[in-house]
Design an enzyme around this catalytic site. Structure first.
Site, mmCIF file in Angstrom:
data_model
loop_
_atom_site.group_PDB
_atom_site.id
_atom_site.type_symbol
_atom_site.label_atom_id
_atom_site.label_comp_id
_atom_site.label_asym_id
_atom_site.label_seq_id
_atom_site.Cartn_x
_atom_site.Cartn_y
_atom_site.Cartn_z
ATOM 1 N N SER A 146 0.864 -1.194 0.000
ATOM 2 C CA SER A 146 0.000 0.000 0.000
ATOM 3 C C SER A 146 0.889 1.229 0.000
ATOM 4 O O SER A 146 2.087 1.142 0.334
ATOM 5 C CB SER A 146 -0.857 -0.008 1.273
ATOM 6 O OG SER A 146 -1.531 1.216 1.456
ATOM 7 N N TYR A 189 -2.062 -0.992 10.449
ATOM 8 C CA TYR A 189 -2.110 -1.186 8.996
ATOM 9 C C TYR A 189 -0.825 -0.668 8.342
ATOM 10 O O TYR A 189 -0.210 -1.343 7.508
ATOM 11 C CB TYR A 189 -3.350 -0.478 8.435
ATOM 12 C CG TYR A 189 -3.571 -0.709 6.956
ATOM 13 C CD1 TYR A 189 -4.102 -1.906 6.488
ATOM 14 C CD2 TYR A 189 -3.242 0.274 6.021
ATOM 15 C CE1 TYR A 189 -4.300 -2.123 5.126
ATOM 16 C CE2 TYR A 189 -3.432 0.065 4.660
ATOM 17 C CZ TYR A 189 -3.962 -1.134 4.218
ATOM 18 O OH TYR A 189 -4.153 -1.343 2.866
HETATM 19 N N1 NAD Z 1 -8.706 -0.284 -0.942
HETATM 20 C C1 NAD Z 1 -7.618 0.461 -0.912
HETATM 21 O O1 NAD Z 1 -7.683 1.692 -1.019
HETATM 22 C C2 NAD Z 1 -6.271 -0.192 -0.745
HETATM 23 C C3 NAD Z 1 -5.146 0.615 -0.836
HETATM 24 C C4 NAD Z 1 -3.892 0.026 -0.665
HETATM 25 C C5 NAD Z 1 -3.782 -1.335 -0.456
HETATM 26 N N2 NAD Z 1 -4.907 -2.096 -0.376
HETATM 27 C C6 NAD Z 1 -4.728 -3.528 -0.135
HETATM 28 O O2 NAD Z 1 -5.315 -4.240 -1.211
HETATM 29 C C7 NAD Z 1 -5.624 -5.569 -0.781
HETATM 30 C C8 NAD Z 1 -7.026 -5.915 -1.219
HETATM 31 O O3 NAD Z 1 -7.942 -5.094 -0.515
HETATM 32 P P1 NAD Z 1 -9.240 -4.457 -1.184
HETATM 33 O O4 NAD Z 1 -9.008 -3.027 -1.321
HETATM 34 O O5 NAD Z 1 -9.641 -5.251 -2.361
HETATM 35 O O6 NAD Z 1 -10.264 -4.641 0.033
HETATM 36 P P2 NAD Z 1 -11.421 -5.743 0.256
HETATM 37 O O7 NAD Z 1 -11.797 -5.655 1.669
HETATM 38 O O8 NAD Z 1 -12.459 -5.535 -0.787
HETATM 39 O O9 NAD Z 1 -10.692 -7.123 -0.067
HETATM 40 C C9 NAD Z 1 -9.920 -7.822 0.882
HETATM 41 C C10 NAD Z 1 -10.271 -9.284 0.738
HETATM 42 O O10 NAD Z 1 -9.395 -10.042 1.591
HETATM 43 C C11 NAD Z 1 -10.183 -11.017 2.246
HETATM 44 N N3 NAD Z 1 -9.548 -11.381 3.512
HETATM 45 C C12 NAD Z 1 -9.338 -10.581 4.590
HETATM 46 N N4 NAD Z 1 -8.772 -11.275 5.567
HETATM 47 C C13 NAD Z 1 -8.600 -12.547 5.112
HETATM 48 C C14 NAD Z 1 -8.073 -13.734 5.686
HETATM 49 N N5 NAD Z 1 -7.583 -13.761 6.925
HETATM 50 N N6 NAD Z 1 -8.060 -14.846 4.928
HETATM 51 C C15 NAD Z 1 -8.551 -14.842 3.665
HETATM 52 N N7 NAD Z 1 -9.082 -13.747 3.081
HETATM 53 C C16 NAD Z 1 -9.103 -12.615 3.807
HETATM 54 C C17 NAD Z 1 -11.533 -10.357 2.477
HETATM 55 O O11 NAD Z 1 -12.566 -11.307 2.717
HETATM 56 C C18 NAD Z 1 -11.703 -9.589 1.177
HETATM 57 O O12 NAD Z 1 -12.384 -10.341 0.197
HETATM 58 C C19 NAD Z 1 -5.421 -5.565 0.728
HETATM 59 O O13 NAD Z 1 -4.177 -6.172 1.040
HETATM 60 C C20 NAD Z 1 -5.409 -4.094 1.076
HETATM 61 O O14 NAD Z 1 -4.724 -3.836 2.271
HETATM 62 C C21 NAD Z 1 -6.137 -1.560 -0.525
#
Ligand code: NAD
Length: 250
Positions: free
Chosen positions: A136, A149
């Site tokens: 991130s 985080y």
């Molecule tokens: N959304 C943003 O702005 C953003 C920015 C930077 C990084 N990220 C990163 O991107 C990645 C994806 O996140 P997203 O934005 O799609 O959010 P999201 O919440 O839509 O997706 C995260 C997914 O991970 C799954 N998950 C969480 N904990 C888990 C576990 N212990 N075992 C199995 N599955 C698990 C959830 O069920 C969900 O489907 C993450 O690592 C997040 O930190 C997101």
């Protein structure tokens, strides 16, 4: 585009915004997939894409060992592992965070990436494959209220760099993508937690910090992951590809 023709890939967090977009993008580029999430909704996307799937907790070693083995058996090998599952945790100042909250975020965001490396690299070494972890912009800079985080996403980059150094000689590439704020559930959660009942103010605040003047999309991150997973990134390892509209440049 068929850059990933017949590549065999695991995508974790595939029921979420970035993970589902990544699964769709890798499939469009010709990959055969195995999707993982703790959310059973992952089965629907797996059916749509003709992929295998597992409902599993990526922070658990036995579960990770089992779904990697199942995927390798179903796909006949492994070329790409996308360690994308993650959680935002609670939005609190550092002095108000509980040990349980801290430990859960670190387990889900950091231990899962280490477990992915541990159990996927032996297979990736057989195919000169690669692993992409979702860090991130919070892996590059601090952010008030998001201490666990931020710490976890910095740690992901530490694991990625170490794995790149350890496994480069085996031809395995290990990289990270660092998304900025993305229009999806995770940012809605952070906005609502930071400003209960008035999340738009937080959205506007983040948007103001992005030189391109908007949040990114799941698909824009999926495109970056597909690049890192492909031979177009054949000289990239140990790198953190920031995809943030210029957020950390400011
Ligand atoms: N959304 C943003 O702005 C953003 C920015 C930077 C990084 N990220 C990163 O991107 C990645 C994806 O996140 P997203 O934005 O799609 O959010 P999201 O919440 O839509 O997706 C995260 C997914 O991970 C799954 N998950 C969480 N904990 C888990 C576990 N212990 N075992 C199995 N599955 C698990 C959830 O069920 C969900 O489907 C993450 O690592 C997040 O930190 C997101």
């Amino acid at each position: 585009m068929t850059r990933l023709h017949d590549k065999r890939a695991i995508v974790t967090g595939a029921a979420g915004g970035i993970g589902a977009a990544t699964a769709r993008r890798l499939a469009q580029e010709g990959a055969r997939l195995f999707l993982v999430d703790r959310d059973p909704a992952v089965a629907t996307l797996a059916t749509e894409l003709g992929a295998g799937h597992a409902v599993a907790d990526v922070s658990d070693e036995a579960a990770t060992e089992a779904f990697v083995a199942k995927a390798v058996s179903a796909l006949g090998g492994l070329d790409v592992y996308v360690a994308n599952a993650g959680m935002e945790g609670h939005v609190h100042p550092l002095v108000e965070i509980t040990q349980a909250d801290f430990d859960r975020v670190v387990a889900v965001n950091v231990r899962s990436v280490w477990l992915g490396i541990k159990h996927a690299v032996p297979h990736l070494a057989q195919t000169r494959g690669n692993l992409v972890a979702t860090s991130s912009v919070a892996g590059v800079i601090g952010s008030a209220g998001l201490g666990p985080y931020v710490a976890s996403k910095h740690a992901v980059l530490g694991l990625v760099k170490t794995a790149a150094v350890e496994y480069g000689a085996k031809g395995v590439r290990i990289n990270a993508v660092c998304p900025g704020p993305i229009e999806n559930r995770m940012m809605r959660s952070i906005e609502e937690q930071a400003s209960p009942g008035a999340p738009q103010a937080v959205h506007d605040g983040f948007t103001h910090l992005v030189p391109l003047g908007r949040y990114g999309t799941n698909e824009e991150i999926a495109a970056a992951i597909a690049f890192l997973a492909s031979d177009d990134a054949s000289y990239c390892t140990g790198t953190a590809l920031v995809v943030d509209g210029g957020f950390v440049a400011g």
